[in-house]
Scaffold this active site. Sequence first.
Site, short mmCIF file in Angstrom:
data_model
loop_
_atom_site.label_atom_id
_atom_site.label_comp_id
_atom_site.label_asym_id
_atom_site.label_seq_id
_atom_site.Cartn_x
_atom_site.Cartn_y
_atom_site.Cartn_z
N CYS A 1 0.95 -1.07 0.03
CA CYS A 1 -0.11 0.09 -0.09
C CYS A 1 0.72 1.28 0.10
CB CYS A 1 -0.92 0.13 1.11
SG CYS A 1 -0.10 -0.27 2.75
N CYS B 1 10.53 38.63 16.11
CA CYS B 1 9.08 38.91 16.19
C CYS B 1 8.07 37.75 15.57
CB CYS B 1 8.74 40.20 15.02
SG CYS B 1 8.91 41.63 15.51
N CYS C 1 9.34 46.93 6.09
CA CYS C 1 10.05 48.03 5.15
C CYS C 1 10.77 48.98 6.46
CB CYS C 1 8.94 49.05 4.43
SG CYS C 1 7.82 49.67 5.31
N HIS D 1 9.36 48.42 16.23
CA HIS D 1 10.41 48.25 17.23
C HIS D 1 10.59 49.30 18.10
CE1 HIS D 1 11.53 45.08 14.07
NE2 HIS D 1 11.65 44.52 15.23
N HIS E 1 14.90 43.81 19.86
CA HIS E 1 15.15 43.06 18.84
C HIS E 1 16.25 43.40 17.77
CE1 HIS E 1 10.54 41.43 19.11
NE2 HIS E 1 11.25 41.29 20.11
N HIS F 1 -1.67 1.22 7.44
CA HIS F 1 -2.20 1.08 5.99
C HIS F 1 -2.47 2.61 5.21
CE1 HIS F 1 -4.24 -0.15 2.72
NE2 HIS F 1 -5.45 0.27 2.78
#
Length: 775
Positions: free
Chosen positions: A420, A618, A633, A641, A649, A690
């Site tokens: 199978c 993020c 962008c 931020h 970050h 299966h």
Amino acid sequence: MASAENKLYFIITAKPPTPYGYIEAGEICFIDKQRFEAWQKRDDTDILPVIRIGFSLDTPLDKVLLKPLTLRSAELLLALDSNEERLLALKDHEALEEASNLSKGCQVYVEYKGQWLKGVIRYIGSIIYSSDPIKRVFFGVELQGEDTGKGHNDGSYFSRTYFTCSKNSGIFAPFTRIKPVDPKPSTPPLPTQSSLSMTSTEPLNVGDRVTFFGDKNAHHGMVMAIKDSPDGKMVLISTDKDEDGKQGGEMTVPLDCVIKEELLNTDETEKMDTSQSPEMGGVTDSEEISLGSLVQFIVGKKIVYGIVRWIGYLPDYPEKSALLEVEEGSGVSDGTYKGKQYFKCPPQSGFFVKLSCCRPDDRFYASKEKVFNGHSGKTLLSDKALVSVEEENVPPIRTEDVSKLLIGQMKGIQGHCNSCYMDSALFSVFSCSSVLDSLLFKSTQHQTIQSILLKSIVNPLRKQGFVSERSVMNLRKQLQNRERCPTYTTDEKDPEEFLSLIMQEILSLDPPLKLCSLSGSRHKEQSCYYYQIFMDYNHHLVLPTVQQLLEHSFFSNSLKLAEVPACLILTMPRSGKSFKMFPKIIPSTELDITGLLADGPQQCVLCGQLANEECAECFRDALFSDTGFKYFCLKCSTQVHSHQQRRRHKPRCLHLPQGFSYSQSSGSDPLTPPREKLELFAVLCIETSHYVSFVKYGPQDTDWIFFDSMADRVGESNGYNIPEVRACPEVGQYLHMSLAQLANQVPREMEGVAKRLFCDGYMYLYQSKSMSLYR
């Protein structure tokens, strides 16, 4: 007994069509005589409301499926263990009639532990309690003479005494293990097991000159003795030459394989038709049996299956014959008769039989195309479709052709012996998609495997909608020999293991997936044939989509795509084949991989303009949802931020590919980067070891089919599987549900087979329609 005599009895001779596909051929059923007579007066139906033994409710069945039985025949057949045994025993009318006439005191042979023992019938009747209207009739035999003490009991069964005899001298047996010592005068002294055999129906005696088939040619000799065996009558023959060419060798062969020489030397040989040469294949009087047909015949008590390779007349034999290619080791020839090659096949794979011996192989009868109207029987599927080798290359099945070519039973790829995983993988990859067709045509050293894959599996699947188990077994044997792995024809494997073997080791396909590791200072590129999704245990996903799982796995392992793959094969996170990390996974019919590309223009997740930065910290921020890497962008990154929770970050700068510049996005018409998306075209699912598969075959949300190579089965150890392809448009409605609605769905209450897709998904196959054009 009075109530039993007031009923009519039948045996079901073929598996009924849907919705009664759960009923097996070989079951015994009945109907009251009065009800039958009343039903016979109706002109508006050919259906009979019968009751199957072991059940209490009516089952409406077409009369064409029912063969009438006498009460005694029904009782004798009911004593057999399986439906398959009943159907086989039903073909031996003489044995059934003979058993019906046996009575207490008759001397018989009874088969026990492979030996035929002599005894006397002491009891005829039931030994098993049942509430059914008829009893299962067994024969109680007391062994006598030198066979005394070779039995099993003293005439008792489960502490109940049915007759009395000495210890271990009693045996209870069904009629198929009983033979009278003195058959009826009308019966030939040494009857063959079946009229399907190639032997003469003339009596055979010690001293007769006979011909029988050896490994290469016909052998000749004299009958020395005729013996009983578990497989029927066996003949001891003193050969003119034994198999080593020595004089006076002795061989024991089945009676069914022996022909009296006097029958071969009559004037009838003058009637031999020489107008048909072996090269032309001869002719056949039967419309059902022709070259390439799958047929069955009986040797002793065993049904042998084979493929017709030649039809015509053999020298010195008046009846039309057929050369069958059977499973290696089951035959007696390599296609040669008296020094002449009629068809070349492996040693001990050829069998010459009378054409009248052959019957169409009933393992491949199907009712899917037949309307039962009282005058029709079963329809044999095209033999060429069963063992087809399609030389002409065939494109994937078109959306508009799926319903007429693929839907139904005995469709798709027939499963056999734990295949199978392979059946589902091949069906998923090749039935309706061409993304990996380059496998079939690229130059390779393993042309035999490639040829089997293309001409015996892919082309027949696409042209006829069916591939037999034999074609897949040929592929498995080749892989077994290539890998020197003795379990490739018997054991279950993983579908990703099989696909990797085919793509990498056998056909040397370039890996379709190229990954880029971002863990070090330098990007490391690696290639692979599929991607196993791994999840860390800090995720918060409850009802994930494939999109989410892939993104989280890439993020956790610091991976990106080096390029857009033509084909992406994903396996879901599991612990073995049983434990699933998620009770449900939502298939993403479209996989957006734009954010997964290492070097590509990205959109700002807030404003949609060309992104300058990516922030890994993020990724898990709930504000931005659980989906997608976070690209910004410069303007949006500054805003995001500036929040005190994100001031630490450290976004990284993105490198734009050639042709893109940030200056382009500062004008009045901002540049929007393109989205790269893959389409889901198949899903393999697993439950209790299966595998089955779902295939998306068209553009509509409802264009889904479900394939199971072992959806049903006829018989047990000697039976065969019935593959099935069914439409499952219900999948579309679940894919349109919201997460909240899907979360509330109880799996066992989901319509059709949708539960399998959402709860058992194991491997997801995606394709890029644009990239596959260049691979």
